[in-house]
Every structure is written in C-alpha cells, then in structure tokens.
Write an enzyme that holds these catalytic residues in place. Structure first.
Site, mmCIF file in Angstrom:
data_model
loop_
_atom_site.group_PDB
_atom_site.id
_atom_site.type_symbol
_atom_site.label_atom_id
_atom_site.label_comp_id
_atom_site.label_asym_id
_atom_site.label_seq_id
_atom_site.Cartn_x
_atom_site.Cartn_y
_atom_site.Cartn_z
ATOM 1 N N ARG A 1 10.452 27.379 -23.092
ATOM 2 C CA ARG A 1 10.327 26.799 -22.339
ATOM 3 C C ARG A 1 11.416 25.836 -22.804
ATOM 4 N NH1 ARG A 1 6.299 22.446 -25.295
ATOM 5 N NH2 ARG A 1 6.830 24.495 -27.045
ATOM 6 N N ASN B 1 3.518 24.479 -22.909
ATOM 7 C CA ASN B 1 2.120 25.537 -22.738
ATOM 8 C C ASN B 1 0.378 25.011 -22.745
ATOM 9 O OD1 ASN B 1 4.479 26.612 -24.037
ATOM 10 N ND2 ASN B 1 3.985 26.384 -26.483
#
Length: 98
Positions: free
Chosen positions: A23, A41
C-alpha cells in the site's frame, strides 16, 4: 477513444500484497502520477486501490501494479488485477493508506 480527462478506477489487486509495504508503494506511485484515492487491505487478502485523476495516468498506475516482473521495485507478488472504471467523485484529496 480518447484516453485523457478525469476518470476513476477501482482496482482489486490479488496476490501476496498485504504486510509487505504494497500500500505504501502504491501510494508513492499514485502521488508521483498526480492521482488521488486510497489503498486499503481487504479482509480476504486482496488490496483495494481507488485511483482518480487523468485516465492515462491511472492506466500507467495499473500497468505498474500488474507489471511482471516489476521494473519499479514493487513489493509482494501480484497475481492479477481486476479494474472497474467509473466517473470521478467530488471531494477526494491526496492519496492515503487505509
């Protein structure tokens, strides 16, 4: 078809992409491309990437997410990306990890 102008994409990234800095890496690339949105997520091991901005730049981000092998030091291992295109939404600023 013209590939410029504002667009929005929701990209579901499948693979080993949680807990590996994925990320953070995605956020850095999106900011370099001038995109707004987030990387989050999901409970099933995928990462949801929402990217909004110039369509061609979103396509560049998707290409970097899908690239095998990665030429951009992408962490983790991406098996596939599923991208859905839509119209941009108001009020998004910056690119955040959720």
């Amino acid at each position: 078809m013209d590939h410029s102008g504002p667009a929005r994409a929701v990209i579901w990234v499948h693979g080993r992409v949680q807990g590996v800095g994925f990320r953070w890496w995605t956020r850095a690339r999106a900011l370099e491309l001038g995109l707004v949105g987030h990387a989050r997520n999901a409970g099933d091991g995928r990462v949801e990437v929402v990217a909004q901005g110039d369509e061609e730049r979103i396509r560049q981000l998707v290409a970097m997410l899908e690239e095998r092998p990665s030429q951009h030091l992408r962490p983790g291992e991406v098996h596939t990306c599923v991208t859905t295109w839509g119209s941009p939404r108001e009020g998004l600023a910056g690119f955040v990890e959720k």
